[in-house]
Design a protein around this motif. Sequence first.
Motif, PDB file in Angstrom:
ATOM      1  N   GLY A  66     -22.834   2.073   3.771  1.00 60.84           N
ATOM      2  CA  GLY A  66     -22.149   3.354   3.707  1.00 60.84           C
ATOM      3  C   GLY A  66     -21.133   3.377   2.585  1.00 60.84           C
TER       4      GLY A  66
ATOM      5  N   ARG B  76     -18.223   7.095   8.713  1.00 58.90           N
ATOM      6  CA  ARG B  76     -18.833   5.807   8.380  1.00 58.90           C
ATOM      7  C   ARG B  76     -18.815   4.880   9.596  1.00 58.90           C
ATOM      8  NH1 ARG B  76     -15.820   6.465   3.623  1.00 58.90           N
ATOM      9  NH2 ARG B  76     -14.362   4.759   4.071  1.00 58.90           N
TER      10      ARG B  76
ATOM     11  N   TYR C 108     -19.985  -0.948   5.932  1.00 59.58           N
ATOM     12  CA  TYR C 108     -19.197  -0.059   5.077  1.00 59.58           C
ATOM     13  C   TYR C 108     -17.900  -0.747   4.708  1.00 59.58           C
ATOM     14  CZ  TYR C 108     -16.285   1.392   9.124  1.00 59.58           C
ATOM     15  OH  TYR C 108     -15.431   1.428  10.202  1.00 59.58           O
TER      16      TYR C 108
END
Length: 564
Positions: free
Chosen positions: A52, A279, A291
Amino acid sequence: MSRAPSASRRPLTTRRRVATVGVALVAATSLAACAQSQREAGGGEGGTFTFGAAGAPDGFDPFYASDGETFRVTRQITEGLVGFKPGSADVEPELAESWEHTPDGKSWTFKLRTGVKFHDGTDFNAEAVCKNFQRMFDQTGAGQNNALSYYWIENFGGFSDGKTPSLYQSCESPDPTTAVVHLTRASSKFPDILGLPSFSMQSPTAMEKYQANNVQAQGDSFVYPEYSRSHPTGTGPFKFVSYDEGNGTIKLARNEEYWGEKAKVNELIFRIIPDETVRKQELESGAIDGYDYPNAADLKALRDAGHNVQVRDPFNIMYLGITQKNNPALKDLRVRQALAYAVDRETLVKANLPEGASVATQFYPETVDGYASDVQKYPHDPAKAKQLLAEAGVPNLTVNFYWPTEVTRPYMPDPQGIYNALAEDLREVGITVNPVSKPWNGGYIDDVDNAKADLFLLGWTGDYNTPDNFIGTFFGTTENRFYTAGSPWGADLANQLKAADSEPDEAKRNQMYQDINRKLLSEYLPAIPLSHSPPAIVTNSKVEGLQTSPLTAEEFASVSVSGQ
Protein backbone atom coordinates in the motif's frame (compact mmCIF):
# COMPACT_ATOMS: atom_id res chain seq x y z
CA MET A 1 15.31 11.91 1.69
CA SER A 2 13.40 11.68 -0.37
CA ARG A 3 12.64 15.29 -0.48
CA ALA A 4 8.92 15.35 -0.04
CA PRO A 5 8.55 11.34 1.16
CA SER A 6 11.27 4.59 3.38
CA ALA A 7 14.03 -9.47 9.02
CA SER A 8 16.64 -8.63 11.38
CA ARG A 9 17.92 -5.13 11.88
CA ARG A 10 21.49 -4.08 12.38
CA PRO A 11 21.91 -1.04 14.66
CA LEU A 12 23.27 1.99 12.84
CA THR A 13 26.06 2.62 15.31
CA THR A 14 29.30 2.80 13.34
CA ARG A 15 30.34 6.05 11.74
CA ARG A 16 31.13 6.15 8.07
CA ARG A 17 34.85 6.24 7.44
CA VAL A 18 36.38 6.85 4.03
CA ALA A 19 40.12 6.42 3.62
CA THR A 20 42.04 9.66 3.59
CA VAL A 21 42.97 10.93 0.17
CA GLY A 22 46.73 10.73 0.09
CA VAL A 23 47.89 7.92 -2.15
CA ALA A 24 46.94 7.86 -5.81
CA LEU A 25 44.20 5.47 -6.77
CA VAL A 26 43.73 4.05 -3.30
CA ALA A 27 41.05 5.62 -1.15
CA ALA A 28 37.82 3.79 -1.80
CA THR A 29 39.34 0.64 -3.29
CA SER A 30 39.61 -1.33 -0.07
CA LEU A 31 36.09 -0.36 0.96
CA ALA A 32 34.61 -1.37 -2.37
CA ALA A 33 36.68 -4.50 -2.89
CA CYS A 34 35.89 -5.85 0.58
CA ALA A 35 32.19 -5.10 0.35
CA GLN A 36 31.21 -7.99 -1.88
CA SER A 37 27.61 -8.25 -2.97
CA GLN A 38 25.59 -11.00 -1.39
CA ARG A 39 23.48 -11.36 -4.53
CA GLU A 40 24.03 -14.66 -6.29
CA ALA A 41 22.10 -16.32 -9.04
CA GLY A 42 19.01 -18.10 -7.81
CA GLY A 43 15.39 -18.75 -8.58
CA GLY A 44 12.22 -17.13 -7.33
CA GLU A 45 9.49 -18.64 -5.19
CA GLY A 46 6.39 -17.25 -6.91
CA GLY A 47 3.31 -15.39 -5.80
CA THR A 48 2.52 -11.69 -5.46
CA PHE A 49 3.51 -9.06 -2.91
CA THR A 50 1.06 -6.13 -2.74
CA PHE A 51 2.17 -2.96 -0.98
CA GLY A 52 0.00 0.00 0.00
CA ALA A 53 1.69 3.16 -1.26
CA ALA A 54 0.86 6.50 0.34
CA GLY A 55 0.93 8.47 -2.88
CA ALA A 56 1.08 8.38 -6.65
CA PRO A 57 4.29 8.91 -8.62
CA ASP A 58 4.46 11.65 -11.25
CA GLY A 59 6.30 9.23 -13.52
CA PHE A 60 8.83 6.41 -13.44
CA ASP A 61 12.02 8.13 -14.55
CA PRO A 62 13.95 8.50 -11.29
CA PHE A 63 16.14 11.29 -12.66
CA TYR A 64 13.08 13.54 -12.81
CA ALA A 65 11.89 12.61 -9.31
CA SER A 66 12.46 13.82 -5.78
CA ASP A 67 9.69 12.13 -3.78
CA GLY A 68 9.76 8.92 -1.79
CA GLU A 69 6.75 7.27 -3.41
CA THR A 70 8.28 7.51 -6.88
CA PHE A 71 11.59 6.18 -5.60
CA ARG A 72 9.83 3.34 -3.77
CA VAL A 73 8.80 1.99 -7.19
CA THR A 74 11.83 2.89 -9.32
CA ARG A 75 14.21 1.48 -6.70
CA GLN A 76 12.91 -1.97 -7.63
CA ILE A 77 13.52 -1.35 -11.36
CA THR A 78 16.82 0.51 -11.55
CA GLU A 79 20.22 0.25 -9.85
CA GLY A 80 23.18 2.56 -9.34
CA LEU A 81 26.92 2.16 -9.63
CA VAL A 82 26.89 1.98 -5.84
CA GLY A 83 24.20 0.94 -3.40
CA PHE A 84 23.72 0.88 0.35
CA LYS A 85 24.43 -2.04 2.63
CA PRO A 86 21.23 -3.71 3.82
CA GLY A 87 20.11 -2.22 7.12
CA SER A 88 22.54 0.71 6.99
CA ALA A 89 23.36 3.98 5.28
CA ASP A 90 26.84 2.89 4.25
CA VAL A 91 27.91 2.47 0.64
CA GLU A 92 28.63 -0.87 -1.03
CA PRO A 93 29.21 -1.96 -4.65
CA GLU A 94 26.22 -2.47 -6.92
CA LEU A 95 26.70 -2.16 -10.69
CA ALA A 96 30.31 -1.16 -10.04
CA GLU A 97 32.33 -3.91 -8.37
CA SER A 98 35.03 -1.52 -7.10
CA TRP A 99 36.30 2.00 -7.49
CA GLU A 100 39.36 4.12 -6.84
CA HIS A 101 40.27 7.78 -7.12
CA THR A 102 43.18 10.09 -7.69
CA PRO A 103 44.84 11.90 -4.75
CA ASP A 104 43.00 15.14 -5.49
CA GLY A 105 39.62 13.36 -5.39
CA LYS A 106 38.67 14.63 -8.85
CA SER A 107 38.85 11.48 -10.99
CA TRP A 108 37.02 8.26 -10.08
CA THR A 109 37.57 4.96 -11.87
CA PHE A 110 34.76 2.40 -11.60
CA LYS A 111 35.26 -1.27 -12.52
CA LEU A 112 31.89 -2.54 -13.71
CA ARG A 113 30.13 -5.87 -13.36
CA THR A 114 30.15 -7.98 -16.48
CA GLY A 115 27.22 -9.84 -17.99
CA VAL A 116 24.65 -7.29 -16.82
CA LYS A 117 21.85 -6.35 -19.19
CA PHE A 118 19.11 -3.75 -19.13
CA HIS A 119 15.51 -4.97 -19.23
CA ASP A 120 15.39 -4.33 -23.00
CA GLY A 121 18.24 -6.78 -23.53
CA THR A 122 20.93 -4.18 -24.24
CA ASP A 123 24.27 -4.32 -22.47
CA PHE A 124 25.16 -2.42 -19.34
CA ASN A 125 28.73 -1.24 -19.87
CA ALA A 126 31.00 1.77 -19.54
CA GLU A 127 29.54 3.42 -22.63
CA ALA A 128 26.07 3.18 -21.05
CA VAL A 129 27.40 4.72 -17.84
CA CYS A 130 28.83 7.72 -19.67
CA LYS A 131 25.65 8.15 -21.72
CA ASN A 132 23.66 8.26 -18.48
CA PHE A 133 25.90 10.95 -17.00
CA GLN A 134 25.88 12.96 -20.21
CA ARG A 135 22.09 12.72 -20.39
CA MET A 136 21.83 14.20 -16.88
CA PHE A 137 24.43 16.89 -17.58
CA ASP A 138 22.90 17.93 -20.92
CA GLN A 139 19.44 18.81 -19.60
CA THR A 140 17.87 21.89 -21.20
CA GLY A 141 14.62 23.82 -20.86
CA ALA A 142 12.18 22.23 -18.43
CA GLY A 143 14.78 19.59 -17.63
CA GLN A 144 16.75 22.20 -15.71
CA ASN A 145 13.79 23.04 -13.49
CA ASN A 146 14.55 22.39 -9.83
CA ALA A 147 11.23 20.56 -9.49
CA LEU A 148 12.45 18.00 -12.03
CA SER A 149 16.24 17.78 -11.67
CA TYR A 150 16.20 18.45 -7.94
CA TYR A 151 18.83 15.89 -6.93
CA TRP A 152 21.18 16.79 -9.75
CA ILE A 153 21.00 20.47 -8.89
CA GLU A 154 21.38 19.82 -5.15
CA ASN A 155 24.36 17.50 -5.57
CA PHE A 156 26.06 18.38 -8.85
CA GLY A 157 24.92 21.95 -9.44
CA GLY A 158 24.77 23.20 -13.01
CA PHE A 159 24.49 21.70 -16.48
CA SER A 160 26.57 21.56 -19.65
CA ASP A 161 25.46 25.05 -20.73
CA GLY A 162 27.84 26.42 -18.09
CA LYS A 163 25.38 28.94 -16.64
CA THR A 164 26.01 27.53 -13.17
CA PRO A 165 29.15 25.71 -11.96
CA SER A 166 28.85 21.94 -11.81
CA LEU A 167 30.58 19.30 -9.73
CA TYR A 168 30.43 17.00 -12.76
CA GLN A 169 32.95 17.54 -15.54
CA SER A 170 33.02 14.52 -17.86
CA CYS A 171 32.97 10.75 -18.25
CA GLU A 172 35.13 8.45 -20.35
CA SER A 173 35.00 4.73 -21.12
CA PRO A 174 38.50 3.39 -21.91
CA ASP A 175 37.07 -0.14 -22.15
CA PRO A 176 33.64 -1.77 -21.68
CA THR A 177 34.23 -2.57 -18.00
CA THR A 178 35.87 0.72 -16.97
CA ALA A 179 34.14 4.07 -16.54
CA VAL A 180 36.05 7.13 -15.37
CA VAL A 181 34.08 10.07 -13.95
CA HIS A 182 35.87 13.41 -13.69
CA LEU A 183 34.78 16.06 -11.18
CA THR A 184 35.63 19.75 -11.01
CA ARG A 185 36.57 19.45 -7.33
CA ALA A 186 36.74 16.91 -4.54
CA SER A 187 33.49 16.28 -2.68
CA SER A 188 32.78 14.43 0.55
CA LYS A 189 29.54 13.11 -0.91
CA PHE A 190 31.12 11.28 -3.83
CA PRO A 191 30.62 8.43 -4.64
CA ASP A 192 27.81 8.10 -2.04
CA ILE A 193 25.45 10.23 -4.11
CA LEU A 194 25.56 7.65 -6.88
CA GLY A 195 23.46 5.40 -4.65
CA LEU A 196 20.54 7.83 -4.96
CA PRO A 197 17.72 6.57 -7.20
CA SER A 198 17.96 9.74 -9.30
CA PHE A 199 21.43 8.72 -10.49
CA SER A 200 20.66 5.08 -11.20
CA MET A 201 21.59 3.59 -14.56
CA GLN A 202 18.92 3.44 -17.27
CA SER A 203 19.02 1.98 -20.78
CA PRO A 204 20.36 4.59 -23.23
CA THR A 205 18.60 2.73 -26.04
CA ALA A 206 15.20 2.89 -24.33
CA MET A 207 15.69 6.51 -23.27
CA GLU A 208 16.41 7.49 -26.87
CA LYS A 209 13.60 5.36 -28.32
CA TYR A 210 10.93 6.74 -25.98
CA GLN A 211 12.33 10.31 -25.81
CA ALA A 212 13.17 10.34 -22.12
CA ASN A 213 14.34 13.98 -22.17
CA ASN A 214 11.19 15.30 -23.83
CA VAL A 215 9.54 16.61 -20.68
CA GLN A 216 7.48 19.78 -21.15
CA ALA A 217 6.36 22.44 -18.70
CA GLN A 218 2.61 23.03 -18.64
CA GLY A 219 1.65 25.78 -16.24
CA ASP A 220 2.82 24.79 -12.78
CA SER A 221 3.15 21.12 -13.73
CA PHE A 222 4.91 18.98 -16.33
CA VAL A 223 3.99 16.62 -19.16
CA TYR A 224 6.20 13.55 -19.08
CA PRO A 225 7.33 11.60 -22.16
CA GLU A 226 6.42 8.02 -23.00
CA TYR A 227 9.61 6.72 -21.38
CA SER A 228 8.69 8.07 -17.96
CA ARG A 229 5.05 7.00 -18.21
CA SER A 230 5.36 3.51 -19.67
CA HIS A 231 8.91 2.37 -20.40
CA PRO A 232 11.35 2.84 -17.47
CA THR A 233 14.21 0.47 -18.23
CA GLY A 234 16.86 -0.46 -15.69
CA THR A 235 18.87 -3.49 -14.60
CA GLY A 236 16.99 -4.26 -11.36
CA PRO A 237 15.28 -7.42 -10.10
CA PHE A 238 11.84 -6.20 -11.24
CA LYS A 239 10.64 -4.98 -14.64
CA PHE A 240 7.91 -2.40 -15.22
CA VAL A 241 4.62 -3.87 -16.51
CA SER A 242 1.86 -1.27 -16.22
CA TYR A 243 0.34 1.66 -14.37
CA ASP A 244 -3.44 1.77 -14.13
CA GLU A 245 -3.75 5.37 -13.04
CA GLY A 246 -7.53 5.22 -12.70
CA ASN A 247 -7.36 2.36 -10.21
CA GLY A 248 -4.11 3.51 -8.65
CA THR A 249 -2.28 0.24 -9.34
CA ILE A 250 1.33 -0.21 -10.45
CA LYS A 251 2.48 -3.66 -11.56
CA LEU A 252 6.04 -4.96 -11.79
CA ALA A 253 7.20 -8.46 -12.77
CA ARG A 254 10.26 -10.44 -11.75
CA ASN A 255 13.25 -9.95 -14.05
CA GLU A 256 14.08 -13.52 -15.04
CA GLU A 257 17.38 -12.37 -16.58
CA TYR A 258 18.58 -10.53 -13.47
CA TRP A 259 22.34 -10.66 -12.93
CA GLY A 260 22.07 -11.47 -9.21
CA GLU A 261 19.67 -13.35 -6.98
CA LYS A 262 16.26 -13.23 -8.56
CA ALA A 263 13.26 -11.75 -6.77
CA LYS A 264 11.30 -14.18 -4.58
CA VAL A 265 7.88 -13.20 -5.92
CA ASN A 266 6.66 -13.27 -9.50
CA GLU A 267 4.78 -10.02 -9.21
CA LEU A 268 5.12 -6.82 -7.18
CA ILE A 269 2.06 -4.59 -6.99
CA PHE A 270 1.76 -1.10 -5.52
CA ARG A 271 -1.75 0.07 -4.66
CA ILE A 272 -1.99 3.81 -4.10
CA ILE A 273 -3.92 4.45 -0.87
CA PRO A 274 -3.33 8.01 0.43
CA ASP A 275 -5.29 7.61 3.69
CA GLU A 276 -3.30 5.87 6.45
CA THR A 277 -6.47 4.57 8.14
CA VAL A 278 -7.60 3.00 4.87
CA ARG A 279 -4.18 1.41 4.41
CA LYS A 280 -4.55 -0.18 7.83
CA GLN A 281 -8.02 -1.47 6.98
CA GLU A 282 -6.78 -2.90 3.69
CA LEU A 283 -3.99 -4.74 5.53
CA GLU A 284 -6.45 -6.14 8.05
CA SER A 285 -8.76 -7.32 5.25
CA GLY A 286 -5.89 -9.01 3.40
CA ALA A 287 -6.21 -6.76 0.34
CA ILE A 288 -2.57 -5.62 0.76
CA ASP A 289 0.43 -7.31 2.35
CA GLY A 290 2.07 -4.24 3.85
CA TYR A 291 2.29 -0.46 4.10
CA ASP A 292 4.57 2.25 5.41
CA TYR A 293 4.43 4.79 8.23
CA PRO A 294 1.68 3.25 10.40
CA ASN A 295 0.42 5.59 13.10
CA ALA A 296 2.48 5.16 16.27
CA ALA A 297 -0.76 4.77 18.23
CA ASP A 298 -1.62 1.69 16.12
CA LEU A 299 1.62 -0.24 16.54
CA LYS A 300 0.55 -2.27 19.57
CA ALA A 301 -2.79 -3.21 18.02
CA LEU A 302 -1.07 -4.21 14.78
CA ARG A 303 1.35 -6.43 16.66
CA ASP A 304 -1.42 -7.91 18.80
CA ALA A 305 -3.28 -8.80 15.57
CA GLY A 306 -0.26 -10.82 14.45
CA HIS A 307 1.19 -8.40 11.93
CA ASN A 308 4.92 -7.79 11.57
CA VAL A 309 5.80 -4.27 12.71
CA GLN A 310 9.43 -3.35 12.08
CA VAL A 311 10.84 -0.09 13.40
CA ARG A 312 13.72 1.32 11.40
CA ASP A 313 16.84 2.85 12.91
CA PRO A 314 16.26 6.62 12.95
CA PHE A 315 18.29 8.45 10.33
CA ASN A 316 16.37 11.69 10.17
CA ILE A 317 15.79 15.07 11.78
CA MET A 318 12.67 17.08 12.53
CA TYR A 319 13.23 20.78 13.13
CA LEU A 320 11.32 23.95 13.92
CA GLY A 321 12.22 26.19 10.99
CA ILE A 322 12.64 29.92 11.46
CA THR A 323 12.29 32.28 8.50
CA GLN A 324 14.03 35.60 8.93
CA LYS A 325 12.43 37.37 5.99
CA ASN A 326 9.12 38.80 7.15
CA ASN A 327 9.29 39.16 10.93
CA PRO A 328 12.11 41.56 11.90
CA ALA A 329 12.26 40.22 15.46
CA LEU A 330 13.37 36.79 14.21
CA LYS A 331 16.58 38.29 12.83
CA ASP A 332 17.72 38.78 16.44
CA LEU A 333 19.70 35.76 17.70
CA ARG A 334 18.31 36.31 21.20
CA VAL A 335 14.76 35.81 19.90
CA ARG A 336 15.68 32.60 18.10
CA GLN A 337 17.41 31.38 21.24
CA ALA A 338 14.31 32.26 23.25
CA LEU A 339 12.27 30.01 20.96
CA ALA A 340 14.76 27.20 21.55
CA TYR A 341 14.52 27.56 25.34
CA ALA A 342 10.73 27.78 25.15
CA VAL A 343 10.07 24.44 23.47
CA ASP A 344 9.96 21.36 25.68
CA ARG A 345 11.58 18.78 23.42
CA GLU A 346 11.81 16.07 26.08
CA THR A 347 8.05 16.10 26.62
CA LEU A 348 7.41 16.40 22.89
CA VAL A 349 9.39 13.23 22.21
CA LYS A 350 7.74 11.27 25.02
CA ALA A 351 4.19 12.37 24.26
CA ASN A 352 4.04 12.78 20.49
CA LEU A 353 6.65 10.51 18.90
CA PRO A 354 7.01 6.73 18.73
CA GLU A 355 9.09 4.59 21.04
CA GLY A 356 12.77 4.94 20.19
CA ALA A 357 12.60 8.62 19.26
CA SER A 358 15.18 10.93 20.81
CA VAL A 359 15.77 14.64 21.35
CA ALA A 360 17.99 16.20 18.68
CA THR A 361 20.75 18.58 19.71
CA GLN A 362 21.96 19.30 16.17
CA PHE A 363 20.84 18.87 12.60
CA TYR A 364 21.82 15.25 11.94
CA PRO A 365 22.18 11.99 13.87
CA GLU A 366 25.30 11.24 15.87
CA THR A 367 26.15 8.41 13.45
CA VAL A 368 27.13 10.98 10.81
CA ASP A 369 30.72 12.28 10.64
CA GLY A 370 31.27 15.77 11.98
CA TYR A 371 28.82 15.38 14.87
CA ALA A 372 29.99 17.59 17.74
CA SER A 373 29.20 16.50 21.29
CA ASP A 374 29.90 19.94 22.74
CA VAL A 375 27.39 22.11 20.87
CA GLN A 376 25.36 24.64 22.82
CA LYS A 377 22.33 22.96 24.39
CA TYR A 378 18.90 24.50 24.88
CA PRO A 379 17.12 22.75 27.76
CA HIS A 380 13.50 23.69 28.44
CA ASP A 381 13.75 26.96 30.36
CA PRO A 382 10.69 29.26 30.09
CA ALA A 383 12.23 31.84 32.41
CA LYS A 384 15.32 32.10 30.21
CA ALA A 385 13.10 32.40 27.14
CA LYS A 386 11.13 35.28 28.68
CA GLN A 387 14.37 37.00 29.71
CA LEU A 388 15.80 36.85 26.18
CA LEU A 389 12.57 38.13 24.64
CA ALA A 390 12.57 41.06 27.06
CA GLU A 391 16.24 41.84 26.30
CA ALA A 392 15.41 41.82 22.58
CA GLY A 393 12.54 44.25 23.17
CA VAL A 394 9.78 41.84 22.06
CA PRO A 395 8.20 40.46 25.27
CA ASN A 396 4.91 40.16 23.36
CA LEU A 397 6.23 38.55 20.18
CA THR A 398 3.70 37.39 17.57
CA VAL A 399 4.53 34.67 15.02
CA ASN A 400 2.77 32.93 12.15
CA PHE A 401 3.33 29.22 12.79
CA TYR A 402 2.76 26.94 9.76
CA TRP A 403 2.02 23.22 10.05
CA PRO A 404 1.07 20.71 7.30
CA THR A 405 -2.12 18.71 6.84
CA GLU A 406 -2.84 15.61 4.74
CA VAL A 407 0.61 14.16 5.28
CA THR A 408 2.61 11.76 7.43
CA ARG A 409 6.37 12.03 7.31
CA PRO A 410 8.93 9.56 8.76
CA TYR A 411 10.23 12.26 11.10
CA MET A 412 6.79 13.84 11.72
CA PRO A 413 4.12 11.15 12.31
CA ASP A 414 1.49 13.52 13.76
CA PRO A 415 1.90 17.08 12.45
CA GLN A 416 -1.13 18.52 14.25
CA GLY A 417 -0.23 16.98 17.60
CA ILE A 418 3.35 18.19 17.28
CA TYR A 419 2.20 21.68 16.32
CA ASN A 420 -0.22 21.81 19.27
CA ALA A 421 2.50 20.86 21.74
CA LEU A 422 5.01 23.39 20.44
CA ALA A 423 2.44 26.18 20.11
CA GLU A 424 1.44 25.70 23.75
CA ASP A 425 5.10 25.93 24.81
CA LEU A 426 5.44 29.22 22.94
CA ARG A 427 2.26 30.65 24.43
CA GLU A 428 3.51 29.86 27.93
CA VAL A 429 6.39 32.32 27.49
CA GLY A 430 4.10 35.09 26.21
CA ILE A 431 4.35 34.53 22.46
CA THR A 432 1.17 34.97 20.43
CA VAL A 433 0.87 32.14 17.91
CA ASN A 434 -1.15 32.56 14.74
CA PRO A 435 -1.68 29.06 13.30
CA VAL A 436 -1.57 28.51 9.55
CA SER A 437 -2.35 25.01 8.27
CA LYS A 438 -2.26 23.94 4.64
CA PRO A 439 -2.13 20.60 2.81
CA TRP A 440 1.42 19.37 2.27
CA ASN A 441 1.02 19.40 -1.52
CA GLY A 442 -1.67 22.08 -1.47
CA GLY A 443 0.34 25.15 -0.54
CA TYR A 444 2.35 24.22 2.55
CA ILE A 445 5.66 23.35 0.89
CA ASP A 446 5.30 26.20 -1.60
CA ASP A 447 4.75 28.75 1.18
CA VAL A 448 7.64 27.40 3.23
CA ASP A 449 9.98 27.38 0.23
CA ASN A 450 8.95 30.96 -0.56
CA ALA A 451 9.77 32.07 3.01
CA LYS A 452 6.20 33.03 3.90
CA ALA A 453 6.15 31.24 7.27
CA ASP A 454 7.69 32.73 10.41
CA LEU A 455 7.90 29.29 12.00
CA PHE A 456 7.30 25.94 10.31
CA LEU A 457 7.61 22.21 10.89
CA LEU A 458 9.82 20.27 8.53
CA GLY A 459 12.56 17.67 8.50
CA TRP A 460 14.70 15.33 6.44
CA THR A 461 15.44 11.66 6.07
CA GLY A 462 19.05 11.21 5.05
CA ASP A 463 19.80 10.08 1.49
CA TYR A 464 23.30 8.90 2.37
CA ASN A 465 25.72 9.10 5.26
CA THR A 466 27.51 12.45 4.94
CA PRO A 467 27.15 15.80 6.76
CA ASP A 468 26.66 17.61 3.47
CA ASN A 469 23.46 15.66 2.81
CA PHE A 470 21.95 17.22 5.93
CA ILE A 471 23.34 20.67 6.77
CA GLY A 472 24.68 21.23 3.26
CA THR A 473 21.19 20.65 1.90
CA PHE A 474 19.61 22.95 4.49
CA PHE A 475 22.07 25.85 4.59
CA GLY A 476 24.49 25.33 1.67
CA THR A 477 23.15 28.34 -0.22
CA THR A 478 21.66 31.62 0.95
CA GLU A 479 18.60 30.98 -1.23
CA ASN A 480 16.79 28.71 1.21
CA ARG A 481 13.56 28.50 3.18
CA PHE A 482 15.24 30.01 6.25
CA TYR A 483 16.11 33.12 4.23
CA THR A 484 19.69 33.22 5.50
CA ALA A 485 20.34 35.62 2.61
CA GLY A 486 18.91 38.22 4.96
CA SER A 487 21.42 37.39 7.69
CA PRO A 488 24.92 38.85 7.99
CA TRP A 489 26.27 35.30 8.43
CA GLY A 490 24.28 33.52 5.68
CA ALA A 491 26.90 33.73 2.94
CA ASP A 492 29.68 32.89 5.39
CA LEU A 493 27.85 29.74 6.49
CA ALA A 494 27.31 28.66 2.87
CA ASN A 495 31.01 29.19 2.11
CA GLN A 496 32.05 27.20 5.18
CA LEU A 497 29.85 24.31 4.08
CA LYS A 498 31.26 24.32 0.55
CA ALA A 499 34.82 24.39 1.88
CA ALA A 500 34.14 21.46 4.22
CA ASP A 501 32.54 19.41 1.45
CA SER A 502 35.52 20.07 -0.83
CA GLU A 503 38.15 19.14 1.77
CA PRO A 504 39.76 15.80 0.74
CA ASP A 505 41.47 15.13 4.09
CA GLU A 506 39.01 13.23 6.28
CA ALA A 507 40.30 14.34 9.67
CA LYS A 508 40.40 17.98 8.65
CA ARG A 509 36.98 17.74 7.03
CA ASN A 510 35.43 16.26 10.18
CA GLN A 511 36.91 19.04 12.27
CA MET A 512 35.49 21.63 9.87
CA TYR A 513 32.01 20.11 10.17
CA GLN A 514 32.26 20.01 13.96
CA ASP A 515 33.15 23.69 13.98
CA ILE A 516 30.20 24.45 11.70
CA ASN A 517 27.85 22.51 13.97
CA ARG A 518 29.02 24.49 17.00
CA LYS A 519 28.43 27.78 15.19
CA LEU A 520 25.04 26.62 13.91
CA LEU A 521 23.81 26.16 17.47
CA SER A 522 25.55 29.07 19.17
CA GLU A 523 26.05 31.89 16.64
CA TYR A 524 23.51 31.25 13.85
CA LEU A 525 20.55 29.12 15.01
CA PRO A 526 18.60 29.33 11.72
CA ALA A 527 16.26 26.60 13.02
CA ILE A 528 15.77 24.50 16.15
CA PRO A 529 16.57 20.77 15.96
CA LEU A 530 13.76 18.85 17.66
CA SER A 531 13.99 15.09 17.33
CA HIS A 532 15.10 11.93 15.57
CA SER A 533 12.19 9.52 15.03
CA PRO A 534 12.24 5.83 14.01
CA PRO A 535 9.59 5.27 11.32
CA ALA A 536 7.86 1.89 11.22
CA ILE A 537 6.79 -0.35 8.36
CA VAL A 538 4.21 -3.13 8.72
CA THR A 539 3.49 -6.36 6.84
CA ASN A 540 1.11 -9.23 7.45
CA SER A 541 2.22 -12.50 9.03
CA LYS A 542 2.67 -14.22 5.64
CA VAL A 543 5.45 -11.87 4.56
CA GLU A 544 9.07 -12.86 5.17
CA GLY A 545 12.44 -11.46 4.22
CA LEU A 546 11.76 -7.72 4.39
CA GLN A 547 15.02 -5.93 5.22
CA THR A 548 14.35 -2.47 6.61
CA SER A 549 16.49 0.54 5.72
CA PRO A 550 17.25 3.60 7.86
CA LEU A 551 17.04 5.53 4.58
CA THR A 552 13.46 4.21 4.13
CA ALA A 553 14.88 2.68 0.95
CA GLU A 554 13.56 -0.87 1.09
CA GLU A 555 14.15 -3.23 -1.82
CA PHE A 556 11.48 -5.91 -2.17
CA ALA A 557 13.38 -8.58 -4.10
CA SER A 558 14.09 -10.42 -0.85
CA VAL A 559 10.42 -10.54 0.16
CA SER A 560 8.38 -13.75 -0.06
CA VAL A 561 4.71 -14.34 0.76
CA SER A 562 3.75 -17.76 2.11
CA GLY A 563 0.56 -19.59 1.22
CA GLN A 564 0.44 -18.44 -2.39
